[in-house]
Enzyme design. Structure first.
Site, PDB file in Angstrom:
ATOM      1  N   LEU A 169       3.275  -7.060   0.978  1.00 58.86           N
ATOM      2  CA  LEU A 169       3.312  -7.615  -0.272  1.00 58.86           C
ATOM      3  C   LEU A 169       2.166  -6.948  -0.908  1.00 58.86           C
ATOM      4  O   LEU A 169       1.252  -6.588  -0.448  1.00 58.86           O
ATOM      5  CB  LEU A 169       2.890  -9.043  -0.522  1.00 58.86           C
ATOM      6  CG  LEU A 169       4.154 -10.179   0.259  1.00 58.86           C
ATOM      7  CD1 LEU A 169       3.584 -11.494   0.152  1.00 58.86           C
ATOM      8  CD2 LEU A 169       5.258  -9.834  -0.611  1.00 58.86           C
ATOM      9  N   ASP A 170       2.310  -6.518  -2.388  1.00 57.78           N
ATOM     10  CA  ASP A 170       1.129  -6.214  -3.011  1.00 57.78           C
ATOM     11  C   ASP A 170      -0.068  -7.115  -3.039  1.00 57.78           C
ATOM     12  O   ASP A 170       0.008  -8.059  -2.708  1.00 57.78           O
ATOM     13  CB  ASP A 170       1.618  -5.970  -4.650  1.00 57.78           C
ATOM     14  CG  ASP A 170       2.783  -5.102  -4.879  1.00 57.78           C
ATOM     15  OD1 ASP A 170       2.865  -3.930  -3.789  1.00 57.78           O
ATOM     16  OD2 ASP A 170       3.230  -4.954  -5.811  1.00 57.78           O
ATOM     17  N   LYS A 171      -1.316  -6.279  -3.384  1.00 55.90           N
ATOM     18  CA  LYS A 171      -2.447  -7.125  -3.059  1.00 55.90           C
ATOM     19  C   LYS A 171      -2.619  -8.070  -4.118  1.00 55.90           C
ATOM     20  O   LYS A 171      -2.846  -9.244  -3.673  1.00 55.90           O
ATOM     21  CB  LYS A 171      -3.674  -6.231  -3.176  1.00 55.90           C
ATOM     22  CG  LYS A 171      -4.946  -7.048  -3.419  1.00 55.90           C
ATOM     23  CD  LYS A 171      -6.085  -5.757  -3.673  1.00 55.90           C
ATOM     24  CE  LYS A 171      -7.540  -6.495  -3.570  1.00 55.90           C
ATOM     25  NZ  LYS A 171      -8.598  -5.460  -3.837  1.00 55.90           N
ATOM     26  N   ARG A 278       7.922  -5.316 -10.336  1.00 53.76           N
ATOM     27  CA  ARG A 278       6.777  -4.734 -11.373  1.00 53.76           C
ATOM     28  C   ARG A 278       7.404  -3.802 -12.218  1.00 53.76           C
ATOM     29  O   ARG A 278       7.424  -3.723 -13.164  1.00 53.76           O
ATOM     30  CB  ARG A 278       5.474  -4.612 -10.830  1.00 53.76           C
ATOM     31  CG  ARG A 278       4.890  -5.611  -9.989  1.00 53.76           C
ATOM     32  CD  ARG A 278       3.834  -5.412  -8.976  1.00 53.76           C
ATOM     33  NE  ARG A 278       2.720  -4.955  -9.815  1.00 53.76           N
ATOM     34  CZ  ARG A 278       1.595  -4.093  -9.348  1.00 53.76           C
ATOM     35  NH1 ARG A 278       1.626  -4.246  -7.966  1.00 53.76           N
ATOM     36  NH2 ARG A 278       0.504  -3.648 -10.145  1.00 53.76           N
TER      37      ARG A 278
END
Length: 367
Positions: A169-171, A278
């Site tokens: 997962l992205d930060k 995104r």
């Protein structure tokens, strides 16, 4: 990496040049005892320290320059200085491009919200702001380090920096992430992700509204040729540059609720490209709220009122459904919507004069 005397001479001669931007033949990681130095020129007066160092020594990336300044390895007139320091003509700048210590995963005592655990796997509710594993500039505070700090045994099948990690997962994305404890579990989960038998559901708040209540986005994704920290959809070109090595990607979505100038969505991820949700919604001109990297406003506005910045992306991995790697049993794990996202929706609805009670009804099963 060592620097030869010949390369050192090239850098020293370049540092005394009157040119503002200097190209050298030096490697990207000079010897830790070799110090670069220059005297600030008149036309560099007012430049930021970090910008000036990056311009003088293009072999050092801006990220690397920031690391060196933060580590007090860049001196102005013999003293450590801030990246934003405005230079004055005649100041002497010294840079010690000391080699980075090797990255490694190491145990840290960091609390984690564990959603599920057995002998084969562990499911973590990752908070926004936590990186999954170590990388450039992120050696500590990672989810992997936190797992090791629990005395956790993790699969060693993959990269040593990413023990047990089968997806990421992205930060600034929160939510459920699976980790393999054993090599066998790692291999089987990896196969399941590649064969797309793992179902992943996200909750996202995006800017704007849609003409339909559901949709599918099928745009290939590759590295942005201009801004390398971003990804981009294949439909775009940048100054004539094509997006290289793009890979097909599919995102399905349905509307849960309209709130003022935003839309709350349930998103099904069918492929796992970097920054996929995104990038896809940004390509539709509906960036994820809070995601300034992909074009979102720094603050939402309701009329003349600006809401406080969210401080993260409004993107949450709410549910994952998969077959257990040992038993084959179909398992569903949910991560409740974080409090800060729930409260942000309430604030937005109240500010816009809407009915906040509709939010909980729309998010039934995700709170």
């Amino acid at each position: 990496m060592k620097v030869s005397q010949q390369d050192a001479a090239v850098i020293l001669r370049s540092s005394m040049s009157s040119e503002k931007e200097i190209k050298t033949g030096a490697p990207s990681e000079p010897d830790e005892n070799f110090v670069l130095s220059f005297e600030v020129l008149v036309d560099e007066t007012g430049d930021r320290l970090d910008h000036a160092v990056a311009a003088r020594y293009p072999e050092l990336s801006r990220t690397r320059v920031k690391e060196l300044i933060d580590g007090e390895l860049v001196l102005v007139d013999g003293k450590p200085s801030k990246a934003a320091h405005r230079l004055q003509a005649g100041e002497k700048v010294a840079v010690n491009p000391k080699a980075r210590p090797p990255l490694r995963a190491h145990a840290e005592s960091i609390p984690l919200n564990i959603l599920f655990e057995d002998a084969d796997i562990i499911a973590v509710n990752k908070p926004a702001g936590m990186t999954v594993h170590a990388g450039a500039g992120n050696a500590s505070g990672t989810m992997v380090n936190a797992l090791l700090g629990r005395g956790q045994s993790l699969s060693q099948l993959g990269d040593a920096l990413r023990p047990g990690i089968v997806h990421r997962l992205d930060k600034e994305t929160s939510g459920v992430i699976l980790v393999a404890k054993t090599d066998a579990a790692h291999a089987r989960l990896g196969d399941a992700f590649r064969q797309r038998t793992v179902n992943k559901t996200y909750i996202a708040l995006v800017q704007g509204s849609f003409e339909t209540t559901s949709g599918r986005i099928e745009l290939a994704i590759g590295r942005d040729p201009i801004k390398r920290v971003r990804m981009a959809a294949e439909q775009k070109t940048f100054g004539g540059s094509k997006i290289a090595n793009s890979r097909e990607a599919r995102t399905d979505w349905r509307t849960l609720l309209h709130i003022h100038s935003t839309t709350l969505l349930e998103v099904q991820l069918h492929t796992g490209r970097t920054h996929q949700i995104r990038v896809h919604f940004s390509a539709l001109k509906h960036p994820v709220v809070g995601d300034t990297l992909y074009g979102a406003a720094a603050q939402l506005r309701v009329g003349d009122l600006a809401l406080p910045p969210l401080g993260r992306n409004f993107l949450h991995a709410a549910k994952i459904v998969f077959s257990h790697p040992r038993t084959g049993e179909r398992i569903e794990i949910r991560a409740p919507l974080p409090t800060e996202l729930h409260e942000f929706l309430y604030t937005l609805a109240k500010t816009a004069g809407g009915d906040p009670t509709k939010i909980d009804a729309a998010l039934h099963g995700y709170l």
